[in-house]
Design an enzyme around this catalytic site. Sequence first.
Site, PDB file in Angstrom:
ATOM      1  N   GLN A  49     -95.267  -2.829 -38.715  1.00 54.25           N
ATOM      2  CA  GLN A  49     -94.850  -3.055 -40.090  1.00 54.25           C
ATOM      3  C   GLN A  49     -94.762  -4.539 -40.452  1.00 54.25           C
ATOM      4  O   GLN A  49     -94.690  -4.883 -41.620  1.00 54.25           O
ATOM      5  CB  GLN A  49     -93.510  -2.358 -40.331  1.00 54.25           C
ATOM      6  CG  GLN A  49     -93.619  -0.840 -40.201  1.00 54.25           C
ATOM      7  CD  GLN A  49     -92.297  -0.138 -40.439  1.00 54.25           C
ATOM      8  OE1 GLN A  49     -91.495   0.006 -39.518  1.00 54.25           O
ATOM      9  NE2 GLN A  49     -92.057   0.302 -41.655  1.00 54.25           N
ATOM     10  N   ARG A 104     -83.627  -7.061 -34.286  1.00 51.70           N
ATOM     11  CA  ARG A 104     -84.189  -5.843 -33.696  1.00 51.70           C
ATOM     12  C   ARG A 104     -85.673  -5.783 -34.072  1.00 51.70           C
ATOM     13  O   ARG A 104     -86.020  -5.774 -35.242  1.00 51.70           O
ATOM     14  CB  ARG A 104     -83.453  -4.610 -34.240  1.00 51.70           C
ATOM     15  CG  ARG A 104     -84.077  -3.297 -33.810  1.00 51.70           C
ATOM     16  CD  ARG A 104     -83.283  -2.106 -34.315  1.00 51.70           C
ATOM     17  NE  ARG A 104     -83.870  -0.863 -33.898  1.00 51.70           N
ATOM     18  CZ  ARG A 104     -84.569  -0.046 -34.696  1.00 51.70           C
ATOM     19  NH1 ARG A 104     -84.748  -0.335 -35.972  1.00 51.70           N
ATOM     20  NH2 ARG A 104     -85.074   1.075 -34.214  1.00 51.70           N
ATOM     21  N   HIS A 148     -92.060   2.114 -31.621  1.00 50.81           N
ATOM     22  CA  HIS A 148     -91.656   2.396 -33.003  1.00 50.81           C
ATOM     23  C   HIS A 148     -92.911   2.945 -33.699  1.00 50.81           C
ATOM     24  O   HIS A 148     -93.660   2.199 -34.333  1.00 50.81           O
ATOM     25  CB  HIS A 148     -91.150   1.104 -33.657  1.00 50.81           C
ATOM     26  CG  HIS A 148     -90.439   1.286 -34.957  1.00 50.81           C
ATOM     27  ND1 HIS A 148     -89.122   0.940 -35.170  1.00 50.81           N
ATOM     28  CD2 HIS A 148     -90.867   1.771 -36.149  1.00 50.81           C
ATOM     29  CE1 HIS A 148     -88.772   1.193 -36.412  1.00 50.81           C
ATOM     30  NE2 HIS A 148     -89.822   1.695 -37.030  1.00 50.81           N
ATOM     31  N   ASN A 193     -88.010   4.896 -31.260  1.00 55.82           N
ATOM     32  CA  ASN A 193     -87.382   4.903 -32.577  1.00 55.82           C
ATOM     33  C   ASN A 193     -87.472   6.304 -33.190  1.00 55.82           C
ATOM     34  O   ASN A 193     -88.543   6.920 -33.199  1.00 55.82           O
ATOM     35  CB  ASN A 193     -88.108   3.912 -33.495  1.00 55.82           C
ATOM     36  CG  ASN A 193     -87.449   3.831 -34.861  1.00 55.82           C
ATOM     37  OD1 ASN A 193     -86.317   3.373 -34.973  1.00 55.82           O
ATOM     38  ND2 ASN A 193     -88.125   4.293 -35.892  1.00 55.82           N
ATOM     39  N   GLU A 194     -86.345   6.794 -33.698  1.00 55.51           N
ATOM     40  CA  GLU A 194     -86.308   8.039 -34.483  1.00 55.51           C
ATOM     41  C   GLU A 194     -87.102   9.178 -33.838  1.00 55.51           C
ATOM     42  O   GLU A 194     -88.017   9.763 -34.459  1.00 55.51           O
ATOM     43  CB  GLU A 194     -86.811   7.785 -35.904  1.00 55.51           C
ATOM     44  CG  GLU A 194     -85.896   6.870 -36.699  1.00 55.51           C
ATOM     45  CD  GLU A 194     -86.394   6.573 -38.119  1.00 55.51           C
ATOM     46  OE1 GLU A 194     -87.519   6.962 -38.460  1.00 55.51           O
ATOM     47  OE2 GLU A 194     -85.638   5.932 -38.875  1.00 55.51           O
ATOM     48  N   ASN A 336     -80.234   5.412 -37.102  1.00 52.15           N
ATOM     49  CA  ASN A 336     -80.789   4.915 -38.368  1.00 52.15           C
ATOM     50  C   ASN A 336     -80.210   5.793 -39.461  1.00 52.15           C
ATOM     51  O   ASN A 336     -80.435   7.002 -39.473  1.00 52.15           O
ATOM     52  CB  ASN A 336     -82.314   5.009 -38.384  1.00 52.15           C
ATOM     53  CG  ASN A 336     -82.947   4.107 -37.324  1.00 52.15           C
ATOM     54  OD1 ASN A 336     -82.250   3.354 -36.642  1.00 52.15           O
ATOM     55  ND2 ASN A 336     -84.253   4.181 -37.198  1.00 52.15           N
ATOM     56  N   TYR A 338     -79.667   6.384 -43.594  1.00 52.69           N
ATOM     57  CA  TYR A 338     -79.957   6.038 -44.981  1.00 52.69           C
ATOM     58  C   TYR A 338     -79.320   7.026 -45.945  1.00 52.69           C
ATOM     59  O   TYR A 338     -78.880   6.647 -47.018  1.00 52.69           O
ATOM     60  CB  TYR A 338     -81.474   6.046 -45.239  1.00 52.69           C
ATOM     61  CG  TYR A 338     -82.220   4.963 -44.496  1.00 52.69           C
ATOM     62  CD1 TYR A 338     -82.398   3.710 -45.067  1.00 52.69           C
ATOM     63  CD2 TYR A 338     -82.722   5.179 -43.216  1.00 52.69           C
ATOM     64  CE1 TYR A 338     -83.070   2.698 -44.391  1.00 52.69           C
ATOM     65  CE2 TYR A 338     -83.394   4.180 -42.535  1.00 52.69           C
ATOM     66  CZ  TYR A 338     -83.561   2.937 -43.122  1.00 52.69           C
ATOM     67  OH  TYR A 338     -84.222   1.945 -42.444  1.00 52.69           O
ATOM     68  N   GLU A 404     -80.541   0.920 -38.220  1.00 54.06           N
ATOM     69  CA  GLU A 404     -81.175   0.722 -39.536  1.00 54.06           C
ATOM     70  C   GLU A 404     -80.249   1.255 -40.607  1.00 54.06           C
ATOM     71  O   GLU A 404     -79.690   2.349 -40.468  1.00 54.06           O
ATOM     72  CB  GLU A 404     -82.508   1.485 -39.636  1.00 54.06           C
ATOM     73  CG  GLU A 404     -83.624   0.926 -38.784  1.00 54.06           C
ATOM     74  CD  GLU A 404     -84.943   1.682 -38.962  1.00 54.06           C
ATOM     75  OE1 GLU A 404     -85.105   2.391 -39.982  1.00 54.06           O
ATOM     76  OE2 GLU A 404     -85.791   1.566 -38.070  1.00 54.06           O
ATOM     77  N   TRP A 447     -81.864  -2.823 -42.371  1.00 53.58           N
ATOM     78  CA  TRP A 447     -83.312  -2.612 -42.478  1.00 53.58           C
ATOM     79  C   TRP A 447     -83.669  -3.014 -43.877  1.00 53.58           C
ATOM     80  O   TRP A 447     -83.142  -2.450 -44.834  1.00 53.58           O
ATOM     81  CB  TRP A 447     -83.704  -1.141 -42.244  1.00 53.58           C
ATOM     82  CG  TRP A 447     -85.202  -0.990 -42.299  1.00 53.58           C
ATOM     83  CD1 TRP A 447     -85.956  -0.648 -43.385  1.00 53.58           C
ATOM     84  CD2 TRP A 447     -86.125  -1.196 -41.220  1.00 53.58           C
ATOM     85  NE1 TRP A 447     -87.284  -0.634 -43.059  1.00 53.58           N
ATOM     86  CE2 TRP A 447     -87.427  -0.971 -41.731  1.00 53.58           C
ATOM     87  CE3 TRP A 447     -85.986  -1.567 -39.874  1.00 53.58           C
ATOM     88  CZ2 TRP A 447     -88.579  -1.098 -40.945  1.00 53.58           C
ATOM     89  CZ3 TRP A 447     -87.127  -1.685 -39.104  1.00 53.58           C
ATOM     90  CH2 TRP A 447     -88.400  -1.452 -39.640  1.00 53.58           C
TER      91      TRP A 447
HETATM   92  O1  IFM Z   1     -89.590   1.659 -42.426  1.00 57.76           O
HETATM   93  C1  IFM Z   1     -88.954   2.736 -41.839  1.00 57.76           C
HETATM   94  C2  IFM Z   1     -88.811   2.516 -40.350  1.00 57.76           C
HETATM   95  O2  IFM Z   1     -90.045   2.294 -39.737  1.00 57.76           O
HETATM   96  C3  IFM Z   1     -88.192   3.739 -39.714  1.00 57.76           C
HETATM   97  N1  IFM Z   1     -86.963   4.112 -40.389  1.00 57.76           N
HETATM   98  C4  IFM Z   1     -87.011   4.240 -41.823  1.00 57.76           C
HETATM   99  C5  IFM Z   1     -87.566   2.966 -42.418  1.00 57.76           C
HETATM  100  C6  IFM Z   1     -87.558   3.036 -43.955  1.00 57.76           C
HETATM  101  O3  IFM Z   1     -88.437   3.984 -44.414  1.00 57.76           O
END
Ligand code: IFM
Length: 515
Positions: A49, A104, A148, A193-194, A336, A338, A404, A447
């Site tokens: 990213q 991170r 990731h 990740n996730e 993470n 949101y 995040e 994030w």
């Molecule tokens: O950008 C993503 C990240 O790669 C993984 N978690 C969610 C973020 C926001 O969409």
Amino acid sequence: MVRVLTALSLVLLSLNSIEIAGKVVGAEKYSRHDFPADFVFGSGTSAYQVEGAANEDGRTPTIFDTFAHSATWLGGNGDVACDQYHKYKEDVQLMVDTGLDAYRFSISWARLIPNGRGPVNPKGLEYYNNLINELVKHGIQPHVTLLHIDLPQALEDEYGGFVNRRIVRDFKAYAEVCFQEFGDRVLHWTTMNEGNIFSVGGYDLGESPPQRCSFPFGLFRCERGNSTTEPYIAAHNILLAHASAAALYKKKYQPKQHGFIGFNLLSLMFLPATNSTADLSASQRANEFFIGWFMDPLVFGDYPEIMKRTAGNRIPKFTKVESRLVKGSFDFIGINHYATGYVQDNPSNLKREPRDFVADMAVKVMINAEDAPPDGFPVMPWGLQFTLEYFKQLYDNPPMYIHENGQRTDRNTTLIDTSRVEYMQVFIESLLDSVRNGSNARGYFSWSFLDVFEIMDGYRSSYGLYYVDLDDPNLTRYPKFSQHWYSAFLKGASIPSDDVIRLGKNSDTLSTVSF
Ligand code: IFM
């Protein structure tokens, strides 16, 4: 099941003491000094990213490259991204300016070991050594994620990546190179990740790399995959790959390097849409599917009973050896967070044959649109408290890092991102409430540090503390109001503070850049 029911009721009960709907968030003053002295505040990005240099110095394509180049709706890709590969020194200086304790980031497996297996790429090694050294030189802790999303495409092509058990050996070998080469300076390792959303998005819905799914389940037409089995198989192999790397680290590297290794999950926690018994138990089930899927094996050595019962022989079984390997294979959990969802019971899904992971959950998920800004997730800071309380009560309060958290907005709007400041302010306050309530949270990473290439909408959305001008060949970074706010907070300001607000609004940089 009884354990889960009781614990979840306790979580909900303890949250009742918070005035959920009417809570006046951001009303109390706090500062970072209200957190434990060793609490870490940072910000993050991930390799694909942010790095760019996709075709340079021996890097090979990954499943993220393939996805970005084929998903036309994204309107872009990470070939150049923020060009952190070349601009890392400048970015570390921005981290210093911001006052981050930690950064991170993730290592690109395909940059370090092109094609996923075999010799190490000296240029890749040099890049990560340079980045890590630059961070350490400035007193910024590197918190490193090994994977990731961006699995080397070569491994996907060769044997199907995470749907094949062979991934476990290759991942462990890659992890060992990282521990060996960087472990003298990196003390915090996250394997994946996730893991949960990677498995659902990539192998059931087919909406994210590696875009595997099968009719009629995928959101898109996938060229390969099986939504009824592969999310479970991929998750199983992810757990085994994680645990194998963690076992290696703990045995061979931790005794001399004294670092920590963990696993990361997306905590889209689910609450009942109504207080009916059916919806309450539906929300418990959804959390067991989404969180327990990984946390139960990591803490207890097996999948939740409800998952085994519902998915039957579609979910792999742990052998005794595997169960012992996975159980306890972490020093911390990365979360993470949101958004929080509401669910309704939807038992008719269980009558479907065949079923995918989503149908197995037997719920209807709703995000509370009323709380949502036009272009982002609803702001429900108590959802973070719910998450931390959930992990505390069900999983014995492991050390946790909020890896995040941040607000999505449209990209080219304004540098005065007041809504992001408000978002961070209330989520960090919510985190403080949790810590005061006994949560073992150890850190918070916003994030994202820069506006990066986003998995769902390319360069159209933004989460960053810094705006990156993609029309400028230099990819100049501009601090947003949120960067000023976070920086003031990190440097000890009391929040909320009129001074901080003024600092943001009057800043020269902020007012001279227009879109
Ligand atoms: O950008 C993503 C990240 O790669 C993984 N978690 C969610 C973020 C926001 O969409």
